[in-house]
Structures are given as structure tokens and as C-alpha cells.
Write a protein that holds these residues in place. Structure first.
Motif, PDB file in Angstrom:
ATOM      1  N   GLY A 101       0.821  -1.208   0.000  1.00 46.14           N
ATOM      2  CA  GLY A 101       0.000   0.000   0.000  1.00 46.14           C
ATOM      3  C   GLY A 101       0.853   1.255   0.000  1.00 46.14           C
ATOM      4  O   GLY A 101       0.575   2.230  -0.712  1.00 46.14           O
ATOM      5  N   ALA A 102       1.928   1.236   0.800  1.00 46.28           N
ATOM      6  CA  ALA A 102       2.838   2.385   0.848  1.00 46.28           C
ATOM      7  C   ALA A 102       3.552   2.565  -0.488  1.00 46.28           C
ATOM      8  O   ALA A 102       3.733   3.690  -0.982  1.00 46.28           O
ATOM      9  CB  ALA A 102       3.851   2.205   1.971  1.00 46.28           C
ATOM     10  N   LYS A 103       3.962   1.456  -1.103  1.00 47.65           N
ATOM     11  CA  LYS A 103       4.648   1.505  -2.391  1.00 47.65           C
ATOM     12  C   LYS A 103       3.744   2.097  -3.466  1.00 47.65           C
ATOM     13  O   LYS A 103       4.210   2.821  -4.366  1.00 47.65           O
ATOM     14  CB  LYS A 103       5.087   0.103  -2.789  1.00 47.65           C
ATOM     15  CG  LYS A 103       5.892   0.039  -4.075  1.00 47.65           C
ATOM     16  CD  LYS A 103       6.325  -1.389  -4.368  1.00 47.65           C
ATOM     17  CE  LYS A 103       7.134  -1.453  -5.664  1.00 47.65           C
ATOM     18  NZ  LYS A 103       7.554  -2.862  -5.965  1.00 47.65           N
ATOM     19  N   ALA A 104       2.444   1.797  -3.367  1.00 48.74           N
ATOM     20  CA  ALA A 104       1.485   2.313  -4.357  1.00 48.74           C
ATOM     21  C   ALA A 104       1.051   3.745  -4.050  1.00 48.74           C
ATOM     22  O   ALA A 104       0.275   4.327  -4.808  1.00 48.74           O
ATOM     23  CB  ALA A 104       0.269   1.395  -4.415  1.00 48.74           C
ATOM     24  N   GLY A 105       1.548   4.294  -2.929  1.00 50.01           N
ATOM     25  CA  GLY A 105       1.201   5.667  -2.577  1.00 50.01           C
ATOM     26  C   GLY A 105      -0.216   5.843  -2.075  1.00 50.01           C
ATOM     27  O   GLY A 105      -0.802   6.927  -2.192  1.00 50.01           O
ATOM     28  N   GLN A 106      -0.787   4.790  -1.516  1.00 52.80           N
ATOM     29  CA  GLN A 106      -2.158   4.866  -1.010  1.00 52.80           C
ATOM     30  C   GLN A 106      -2.224   5.732   0.253  1.00 52.80           C
ATOM     31  O   GLN A 106      -1.298   5.743   1.061  1.00 52.80           O
ATOM     32  CB  GLN A 106      -2.687   3.463  -0.699  1.00 52.80           C
ATOM     33  CG  GLN A 106      -2.786   2.553  -1.904  1.00 52.80           C
ATOM     34  CD  GLN A 106      -3.174   1.128  -1.525  1.00 52.80           C
ATOM     35  OE1 GLN A 106      -3.401   0.821  -0.359  1.00 52.80           O
ATOM     36  NE2 GLN A 106      -3.248   0.250  -2.521  1.00 52.80           N
ATOM     37  N   GLY A 107      -3.307   6.448   0.432  1.00 50.24           N
ATOM     38  CA  GLY A 107      -3.507   7.239   1.643  1.00 50.24           C
ATOM     39  C   GLY A 107      -4.020   6.366   2.772  1.00 50.24           C
ATOM     40  O   GLY A 107      -4.667   5.339   2.541  1.00 50.24           O
ATOM     41  N   SER A 108      -3.735   6.767   4.009  1.00 45.87           N
ATOM     42  CA  SER A 108      -4.184   6.024   5.205  1.00 45.87           C
ATOM     43  C   SER A 108      -3.850   4.542   5.087  1.00 45.87           C
ATOM     44  O   SER A 108      -4.656   3.668   5.422  1.00 45.87           O
ATOM     45  CB  SER A 108      -5.692   6.206   5.421  1.00 45.87           C
ATOM     46  OG  SER A 108      -6.048   7.559   5.509  1.00 45.87           O
ATOM     47  N   VAL A 109      -2.638   4.249   4.593  1.00 48.71           N
ATOM     48  CA  VAL A 109      -2.293   2.873   4.284  1.00 48.71           C
ATOM     49  C   VAL A 109      -2.308   1.975   5.521  1.00 48.71           C
ATOM     50  O   VAL A 109      -2.768   0.829   5.459  1.00 48.71           O
ATOM     51  CB  VAL A 109      -0.921   2.807   3.575  1.00 48.71           C
ATOM     52  CG1 VAL A 109       0.193   3.371   4.458  1.00 48.71           C
ATOM     53  CG2 VAL A 109      -0.581   1.370   3.194  1.00 48.71           C
TER      54      VAL A 109
END
Length: 386
Positions: free
Chosen positions: A292-300
């Protein structure tokens, strides 16, 4: 990793109840070796641990800042002044701190939930003992290894109605790793030794008390020798517990704090799922946060923990824990009807069928991983390449 070549089930009196070649993916790994392997992957050299790995500290409390997505963790430093604490700040707190989890206690005190342990009326003893080359003990043990050309067989031995108990043993690195389980109305004293699941080290007197459990029965020399071959100081005695309330969440309200493994769902070992669930928890939650962090997702972090700690997962885990309670009770029962039916099942049904049926207890983990792969298809793609 130790892959089993077969399974051998017998009574404490050496009567064989079943043997089969292992066709299903049953294996085991030494916990300490796995921990060292993971440590070496994370920190190839000891100097890389500085600032990341802290030993000899304990959780005191934590504070969640859901607005900024931060958790401040206050740690007891272990110094002489017990009031001395230090703090660290991160994006998540993942509590993998076992059955006496302080993270779990903090989560549920925050949620004002009662959370007592539940004693499974079972006391366990576990250790490793040598298998001396050419000894009578080795000769007796080799009788259980019909499929040794394919790998070691695990050994399961059952007691009788008048002397109930069970043994699970596997050979590893020239030694026999064994665990014995007996019914008990009350647990042994809790030592709070987390490396021994709250259990304690046997004294020589305690070892003799363990051997007395076989008195008045025709328990085989092989079963008795397992205990006799083992130094008392190498034997751990511990009560087996799960949780009274199986409906509590595995995360905080703010979803920045979660518990995994025994901290989340301690259980009797009779369904064989404690370690499996812990590994699945860690793999799925770490993968969700990293991808999730790698994909740049918010509130991961909060989203990852929310998808990890679902009502479906908790319900399926609860079912496995309840089955494990039943298996513990049936295996160690002195009730004549229960003993007869349980022994009949093992004797009549093909052992391969019973072992395949055990695989269904892993369905909860398989579903947890399936949902991860559904959200992140690249994980399945990468694993298939490997």
C-alpha cells in the motif's frame, strides 16, 4: 524446514493405530532457526541493528494520533529505575508479544473489555532429547520411521482411559523434539517467562512426578525413555490457555495498533494452527502495509489493519480455537464412551483421510491470503514465478 515423510500413530503401549506415507504438505521449522534467519535477512550485519532493534525493553503504554497517522510508544527501558521510560514514534504498532500481550491488554483496556485467559484443562511438557547412535532408544524410535527414505515421520501416541495423555514427537538434527500433554483441573504456577509460554523449568523432583503419570499402566519403555533421556532442566512445564472471550477485535479503534499471533488468538496446539496463523497474520499485514505504501495509497496503515482485522477472519479463527478445545478434551478424556469413539475413529478411518481433514483448519489462513492476493495480484504472480 523439515518436510515429513510419513505419520505414525500408536498407543502409549506401542500398539500401532496407523501409519501412512505423507502425501499432503505437512512440514515444520525450528522456531529459533526461523527467527535467526529472518534476523539475518533484516540485518545482515549486527551494526545495521543500531537504532532499529531494541532488546530488553517492554511496552508501558502508547498514544494514537489518528489525525497525523502516528503512534507514540512508551517503553520501559529495563534500567534499575523501573519508572524510567523512553519513547519512539512510528506509523503503526504491531503487537507480536505472545499470550501475555501488553499491547492486547492496552487495546482492550482502552475499549473497556474484560479479557481473561481460559485454561484448556491441559498441562504440557516439551523438550528435546538425544537419540544416541546404536542405543536401544534409537532402535525403538526407528520402528516408528517406516518411511524414513522420504523423510522423518512425526509420532503421535495416545494414552488410555485410565491413564489419559498424548505425545507428539519429531526427529530433528539428531534429537527428538517432543511434547507430552495431560489433563489437569488446574494449571501449574505461572512464571511469566514469555520464552516458555509462561511455563517453568522442571526440577529433578518435577521430572520424577512426570514419570509417575505412567505408573500403574503398561506404558512402553520407549515412551518412558523419552522423559528419562531428557535432562530435567531442559523440560518446560506449562498450562495450555486460550482466551475466554473469542469475539474481541485484533486492533485498536484508531486502526493504527494491531495484535498478531498468540497476542491475538492463543489456542491449544491440538488443531496445529497456532504458528500457521501467526505466520499468516505477519505475512498478510506486512504485505498490505508495504504494498500500500509503495502504491502511494492514503491512510495505508489504518486501511491495512482494517482489512486484516475483519469480522470474517475473527469468526473463522474462533471456530478453529473451539475445534482445538474439543480435540484437546477428546484426546485427553477419561470418559469411556469418548475414549472408545475417538480410538475407533483413528483405527477405522484411513490415516491419510484424517490428515487431509486436518488441512481444513488452515482454511482461515488460506482465505486471509486469498483476499490479499485479490487486492494485490502482483503477489500471486511473483510467488508463482518463484
Amino acid at each position: 524446514m523439515l518436510k515429513y515423510g510419513g505419520a505414525h500413530i500408536q498407543t502409549f503401549q506401542d500398539k500401532i493405530l496407523g501409519e501412512t506415507q505423507m502425501t499432503m504438505p505437512f512440514c515444520s521449522v525450528n522456531r529459533a532457526e526461523l527467527q535467526n534467519l529472518l534476523l539475518e535477512i533484516l540485518f545482515p550485519t549486527s551494526d545495521l541493528e543500531d537504532g532499529f532493534l531494541k532488546c530488553g525493553v517492554a511496552l508501558d503504554s502508547y498514544e494514537e494520533d489518528t489525525v497525523n497517522g502516528k503512534v507514540t510508544v512508551y517503553l520501559k527501558t529495563g534500567e534499575k529505575d523501573e519508572s524510567s521510560t523512553t519513547s519512539i514514534v512510528g506509523c503503526a504498532l504491531l503487537g507480536c508479544d505472545g499470550i501475555h500481550s501488553k499491547v492486547r491488554k492496552s487495546i482492550h483496556s482502552e475499549q473497556t473489555q474484560d479479557d481473561p485467559l481460559h485454561f484448556c484443562n491441559c498441562v504440557a511438557y516439551w523438550a528435546k532429547c538425544p537419540i544416541p547412535n546404536g542405543s536401544d532408544f534409537e532402535k525403538e524410535f526407528n520402528k516408528t520411521q517406516k518411511y524414513r527414505d522420504d523423510g522423518p515421520s512425526f509420532v503421535l501416541a495416545l494414552g488410555t482411559r485410565t491413564h489419559p495423555g498424548s505425545l507428539f514427537a519429531i526427529p530433528t538434527n539428531g534429537k527428538l523434539l517432543w511434547g507430552m500433554f495431560f489433563s489437569s483441573e488446574k494449571p501449574p504456577a505461572d512464571t511469566n517467562d514469555l520464552t516458555r509460554r509462561g511455563g517453568g523449568i522442571l526440577t529433578e523432583e518435577g521430572k520424577q512426578e512426570l514419570l509417575k503419570k505412567f505408573e500403574g499402566s503398561d506404558t512402553s519403555t520407549f515412551i518412558r525413555s523419552i522423559v528419562q533421556q531428557t535432562d530435567a532442566a531442559d523440560i518446560t512445564e506449562a498450562g495450555i490457555f486460550d482466551r475466554e472471550n473469542l469475539n474481541l477485535p485484533y486492533s485498536s479503534d484508531g486502526k493504527l495498533v494491531a495484535i498478531l499471533g498468540d497476542a491475538a488468538h492463543p489456542q491449544s496446539p491440538f488443531a496445529g494452527q497456532g504458528v500457521n496463523m501467526a505466520i499468516a497474520d505477519a505475512y498478510v499485514l506486512a504485505s498490505r502495509i508495504a504494498l500500500g505504501a509503495k502504491a502511494g495509497q492514503g491512510s495505508v496503515v489504518s486501511n491495512s489493519i482494517a482489512k486484516y482485522d475483519t469480522s470474517d477472519r475473527r469468526e473463522s479463527v474462533k471456530n478453529v480455537i473451539e475445534v482445538s478445545r474439543d480435540l484437546t478434551r477428546w484426546t485427553l478424556s477419561s470418559n469411556p464412551i469418548t475414549c472408545f469413539l475417538f480410538r475407533l475413529m483413528i483405527t477405522v478411518l484411513p490415516l491419510s483421510w484424517i490428515l487431509n481433514d486436518v488441512m481444513k483448519y488452515d482454511n482461515s489462513n488460506a482465505e486471509l491470503v486469498r483476499k490479499l492476493e485479490e487486492d494485490y495480484p502482483e503477489i500471486k504472480s511473483n510467488s508463482e514465478k518463484v
